[in-house]
Design an enzyme around this catalytic site. Structure first.
Site, PDB file in Angstrom:
ATOM      1  CG  HIS A 134      56.465 -26.396 -15.993  1.00 44.44           C
ATOM      2  ND1 HIS A 134      56.720 -25.190 -16.430  1.00 44.44           N
ATOM      3  CD2 HIS A 134      55.450 -26.840 -16.590  1.00 44.44           C
ATOM      4  CE1 HIS A 134      55.884 -24.811 -17.464  1.00 44.44           C
ATOM      5  NE2 HIS A 134      54.917 -25.751 -17.806  1.00 44.44           N
ATOM      6  NE  ARG A 151      54.358 -21.213 -20.212  1.00 39.71           N
ATOM      7  CZ  ARG A 151      54.082 -22.189 -20.456  1.00 39.71           C
ATOM      8  NH1 ARG A 151      53.559 -23.011 -19.452  1.00 39.71           N
ATOM      9  NH2 ARG A 151      54.223 -22.769 -21.609  1.00 39.71           N
TER      10      ARG A 151
HETATM   11  P1  NAP Z   1      43.831 -21.026 -23.767  1.00 37.28           P
HETATM   12  O1  NAP Z   1      42.770 -22.076 -24.503  1.00 37.28           O
HETATM   13  O2  NAP Z   1      44.346 -19.807 -24.918  1.00 37.28           O
HETATM   14  O3  NAP Z   1      43.053 -19.940 -22.796  1.00 37.28           O
HETATM   15  C1  NAP Z   1      43.625 -18.856 -22.399  1.00 37.28           C
HETATM   16  C2  NAP Z   1      42.439 -18.319 -21.148  1.00 37.28           C
HETATM   17  O4  NAP Z   1      42.832 -17.307 -20.425  1.00 37.28           O
HETATM   18  C3  NAP Z   1      41.294 -17.831 -21.983  1.00 37.28           C
HETATM   19  O5  NAP Z   1      40.174 -17.966 -21.282  1.00 37.28           O
HETATM   20  C4  NAP Z   1      41.521 -16.378 -22.190  1.00 37.28           C
HETATM   21  O6  NAP Z   1      40.263 -15.348 -22.215  1.00 37.28           O
HETATM   22  C5  NAP Z   1      42.193 -16.096 -20.757  1.00 37.28           C
HETATM   23  N1  NAP Z   1      42.968 -14.777 -20.828  1.00 37.28           N
HETATM   24  C6  NAP Z   1      43.957 -14.354 -21.539  1.00 37.28           C
HETATM   25  N2  NAP Z   1      44.464 -13.196 -21.248  1.00 37.28           N
HETATM   26  C7  NAP Z   1      43.676 -12.727 -20.358  1.00 37.28           C
HETATM   27  C8  NAP Z   1      43.604 -11.506 -19.606  1.00 37.28           C
HETATM   28  N3  NAP Z   1      44.156 -10.651 -19.967  1.00 37.28           N
HETATM   29  N4  NAP Z   1      42.728 -11.382 -18.977  1.00 37.28           N
HETATM   30  C9  NAP Z   1      41.748 -12.293 -18.628  1.00 37.28           C
HETATM   31  N5  NAP Z   1      41.636 -13.532 -19.348  1.00 37.28           N
HETATM   32  C10 NAP Z   1      42.632 -13.652 -20.099  1.00 37.28           C
HETATM   33  O7  NAP Z   1      45.242 -21.486 -22.951  1.00 37.28           O
HETATM   34  P2  NAP Z   1      45.242 -22.871 -22.343  1.00 37.28           P
HETATM   35  O8  NAP Z   1      45.477 -23.824 -23.359  1.00 37.28           O
HETATM   36  O9  NAP Z   1      43.910 -22.952 -21.493  1.00 37.28           O
HETATM   37  O10 NAP Z   1      46.562 -22.702 -21.352  1.00 37.28           O
HETATM   38  C11 NAP Z   1      46.546 -21.746 -20.678  1.00 37.28           C
HETATM   39  C12 NAP Z   1      47.969 -21.931 -20.055  1.00 37.28           C
HETATM   40  O11 NAP Z   1      48.236 -22.994 -19.293  1.00 37.28           O
HETATM   41  C13 NAP Z   1      49.144 -21.967 -21.117  1.00 37.28           C
HETATM   42  O12 NAP Z   1      49.479 -20.730 -21.900  1.00 37.28           O
HETATM   43  C14 NAP Z   1      50.358 -22.133 -20.389  1.00 37.28           C
HETATM   44  O13 NAP Z   1      50.904 -21.266 -20.049  1.00 37.28           O
HETATM   45  C15 NAP Z   1      49.878 -22.929 -19.165  1.00 37.28           C
HETATM   46  N6  NAP Z   1      50.095 -24.490 -19.184  1.00 37.28           N
HETATM   47  C16 NAP Z   1      50.644 -25.175 -18.198  1.00 37.28           C
HETATM   48  C17 NAP Z   1      50.894 -26.406 -18.113  1.00 37.28           C
HETATM   49  C18 NAP Z   1      51.673 -26.806 -16.876  1.00 37.28           C
HETATM   50  O14 NAP Z   1      52.204 -28.018 -16.995  1.00 37.28           O
HETATM   51  N7  NAP Z   1      51.690 -26.325 -15.790  1.00 37.28           N
HETATM   52  C19 NAP Z   1      50.332 -27.318 -19.016  1.00 37.28           C
HETATM   53  C20 NAP Z   1      49.534 -26.606 -20.033  1.00 37.28           C
HETATM   54  C21 NAP Z   1      49.486 -25.254 -20.212  1.00 37.28           C
HETATM   55  P3  NAP Z   1      39.368 -15.539 -23.494  1.00 37.28           P
HETATM   56  O15 NAP Z   1      38.600 -16.846 -23.160  1.00 37.28           O
HETATM   57  O16 NAP Z   1      38.591 -14.430 -23.459  1.00 37.28           O
HETATM   58  O17 NAP Z   1      40.280 -15.660 -24.716  1.00 37.28           O
HETATM   59  C1  GLV Z   2      53.119 -26.712 -20.475  1.00 37.83           C
HETATM   60  O1  GLV Z   2      53.575 -25.829 -19.616  1.00 37.83           O
HETATM   61  C2  GLV Z   2      52.719 -26.344 -21.877  1.00 37.83           C
HETATM   62  O2  GLV Z   2      52.640 -25.085 -22.040  1.00 37.83           O
HETATM   63  O3  GLV Z   2      52.108 -26.996 -22.603  1.00 37.83           O
END
Ligand code: NAP
Ligand code: GLV
Length: 316
Positions: free
Chosen positions: A279, A231
């Protein structure tokens, strides 16, 4: 859908109308007792048990006395003001395979572009400079992924076949094959110190806001690069520009920016060593996201746990 003149339950959808129309027909086929109402046609707010939203229209949620579940239309939930959501409402984020596939492609594309100096060669082409750079073997390129969730693990799986030296950083300890795993604030220091290309796939929480800042950049090896697709709130933009201008960092690829859309006069657009994409790393697939929400609705209606429930105290 009304049976014997009664609305059994309704889902209120407040985001892109095109996806809303498609979901309405998908849900009508899959769950005929659930009526989908597309904003602004809310009908009787007391019917609404489920809400699907990208952001929360101000004041809406307090008008829905029977709301049970809020479905985020993205993987992240920081764009929803969770303080507006009563404690008894379950918040569910989007987990569906197309999103992870898109992120895996984007990260592989950008890491390879940095690893093989694509942007440096594009600069040289503009100068008509036929000038090879030394080629670093993938095993000597240390790629670190911050965030080992759905996105981070998909990105690592895409990078693994190239033979990069892979590492990852998460909040709690993780164990991934072929990946050196670090965790917690102490682990971040060691993670950063051994990362040549840092890929940010963290969720935005109070702990991770502006994490891409001077302290982290200063711990990375000189000439390191970053790819940020988490983000925009993760980035301290002036600190990034300073790190690039001083040579501490060599290049930054930003799919997410502190303000979106990025204002036309923002210096991030024109910095010679920043690449901006709007994005688009992983777009939500209409069909895949509809199926994921239907599967969660079925689980919820059967009294089973849904996939992607947000833990509010963690913020993700
Ligand atoms: P997720 O499955 O909830 O994974 C989050 C990861 O971040 C987990 O490994 C978590 O640790 C780690 N984390 C959270 N807080 C932390 C901290 N304070 N210190 C260290 N590690 C931390 O989320 P996801 O589905 O992978 O998505 C991640 C993010 O990608 C979304 O929230 C969104 O902002 C972004 N995103 C962007 C796009 C785009 O098009 N640019 C698309 C989709 C998603 P743990 O394993 O210990 O819980
Ligand atoms: C995109 O940024 C998402 O959070 O799915």
């Amino acid at each position: 859908m009304r049976l014997r003149g009664r609305v059994l339950m309704a889902l209120y959808y407040t985001a892109a109308p095109e996806r809303g129309r498609i979901w309405k027909s998908m849900i009508a086929n899959a769950l005929p007792d659930l009526e989908v109402r597309l904003a602004p046609e809310i009908g009787d707010p007391a019917d609404i048990r489920f809400l699907a939203a990208w952001t929360l229209p101000p004041g809406l949620i307090e008008t829905l006395p029977n709301l049970e579940v809020l479905f985020s239309l993205g993987a992240g939930v920081d764009q929803l003001d969770l303080s507006q959501v009563p404690d008894h409402v379950t918040i569910v984020r989007l987990i569906e395979p197309n999103l992870a596939d898109g992120m895996a492609e984007y990260v592989a594309m950008m890491v390879l572009a940095l690893h093989r100096d694509l942007y440096a060669y594009a600069d040289r082409q503009r100068q008509r400079l036929w000038q090879p750079l030394p080629q670093v073997p993938a095993r000597d390129r240390r790629v670190g992924v911050a965030g080992l969730g759905e996105m981070g693990r998909a990105a690592l799986a895409a990078l693994r076949p190239f033979g990069f030296a892979l590492s990852g950083w998460s909040r709690s300890p993780r164990d991934l094959p072929g990946v050196t795993c670090f965790h917690g604030p102490d682990g971040l220091r060691d993670f950063a110190a051994q990362t040549d290309i840092l890929v940010n796939l963290l969720p935005l929480t109070p702990e991770t806001r502006r994490i891409l800042g001077a302290e982290l950049f200063g711990r990375m090896p000189r000439d390191a690069a970053i790819v940020s697709a988490g983000r925009g709130g993760h980035l301290d933009a002036p600190a990034l520009v300073a790190a690039l201008d001083s040579g501490q960092l060599s290049r930054a690829i930003l799919d997410v920016t502190p303000v979106e859309p990025l204002p036309t006069d923002d210096p991030l657009w024109t910095h010679p060593r920043i690449v901006v994409t709007p994005h688009v790393a992983a777009a939500t697939d209409i069909d895949g996201s509809g199926k994921a929400v239907i599967a969660n609705l079925r689980r919820h209606l059967a009294g089973e746990p849904m996939v992607g429930i947000v833990e509010r105290d963690r913020g993700y």
